[in-house]
Design an enzyme around this catalytic site. Structure first.
Site, PDB file in Angstrom:
ATOM      1  N   MET A  81      -6.945 -15.411 -15.824  1.00 27.98           N
ATOM      2  CA  MET A  81      -5.615 -15.644 -15.300  1.00 27.98           C
ATOM      3  C   MET A  81      -5.237 -14.509 -14.372  1.00 27.98           C
ATOM      4  SD  MET A  81      -1.969 -15.016 -16.668  1.00 27.98           S
ATOM      5  CE  MET A  81      -0.695 -15.134 -15.484  1.00 27.98           C
ATOM      6  N   PRO A  82      -5.438 -14.690 -13.116  1.00 23.98           N
ATOM      7  CA  PRO A  82      -4.956 -13.659 -12.200  1.00 23.98           C
ATOM      8  C   PRO A  82      -3.445 -13.748 -12.006  1.00 23.98           C
ATOM      9  CG  PRO A  82      -6.736 -14.962 -11.231  1.00 23.98           C
ATOM     10  CD  PRO A  82      -6.299 -15.660 -12.467  1.00 23.98           C
ATOM     11  N   ILE A  83      -2.861 -12.610 -11.753  1.00 26.57           N
ATOM     12  CA  ILE A  83      -1.505 -12.579 -11.217  1.00 26.57           C
ATOM     13  C   ILE A  83      -1.627 -11.879  -9.874  1.00 26.57           C
ATOM     14  CG2 ILE A  83      -0.862 -10.478 -12.479  1.00 26.57           C
ATOM     15  CD1 ILE A  83       2.048 -11.658 -12.458  1.00 26.57           C
ATOM     16  N   THR A 110      -4.449  -8.896 -10.112  1.00 28.40           N
ATOM     17  CA  THR A 110      -4.792  -8.418 -11.453  1.00 28.40           C
ATOM     18  C   THR A 110      -5.491  -9.573 -12.159  1.00 28.40           C
ATOM     19  OG1 THR A 110      -2.845  -6.970 -11.473  1.00 28.40           O
ATOM     20  CG2 THR A 110      -3.867  -7.460 -13.603  1.00 28.40           C
TER      21      THR A 110
END
Length: 127
Positions: free
Chosen positions: A1-3, A72
């Site tokens: 899960m990128p942010i 991230t």
């Protein structure tokens, strides 16, 4: 899960930064296999005094079209995957929006899976 956090100078086209976000998401899907619907972004536009950069650092020419992208994501991508991601983003921003590749600044921040909570106060990826 990128942010993903994307920062640019304010643009007269109100949808400009959203277009950048879409291109970055598509690049993550193809280059590093981010799942469908795994799209979390914070998009920021700044006036000139709140967007600071060096126009020649490392011999790379930068202009006010600079896009700073911080992603991230879980650790574990290979160097080749990261390079493919950088190139895909820079190429597509250039192709679709005319942003020069020198104006695409990308920073990856890798974290362990247990450092995420997607909601409800639960570490969903923790073992």
């Amino acid at each position: 899960m990128p942010i993903v956090r994307i920062d640019t100078m304010k643009n007269q086209d109100g949808g400009y930064i959203g277009k950048i976000g879409h291109i970055v998401y598509d690049a993550m899907r193809t280059a590093i296999s981010v799942p469908e619907n795994d799209n979390f972004q914070v998009l920021n536009e700044h006036d000139h005094e709140h967007f600071v950069y060096d126009a020649q650092y490392l011999g790379i020419k930068r202009t006010d079209r600079l896009v700073m992208i911080q992603i991230t994501l879980n650790e574990g991508r290979t160097l080749d995957q990261k390079k493919r991601l950088y190139k895909t983003i820079a190429d597509e921003l250039n192709h679709q929006l005319g942003i020069p590749p020198g104006d695409v600044f990308i920073n990856l921040v890798e974290v362990k899976k247990e450092n995420w909570s997607f909601g409800n106060g639960i570490a969903q990826y923790a073992d």
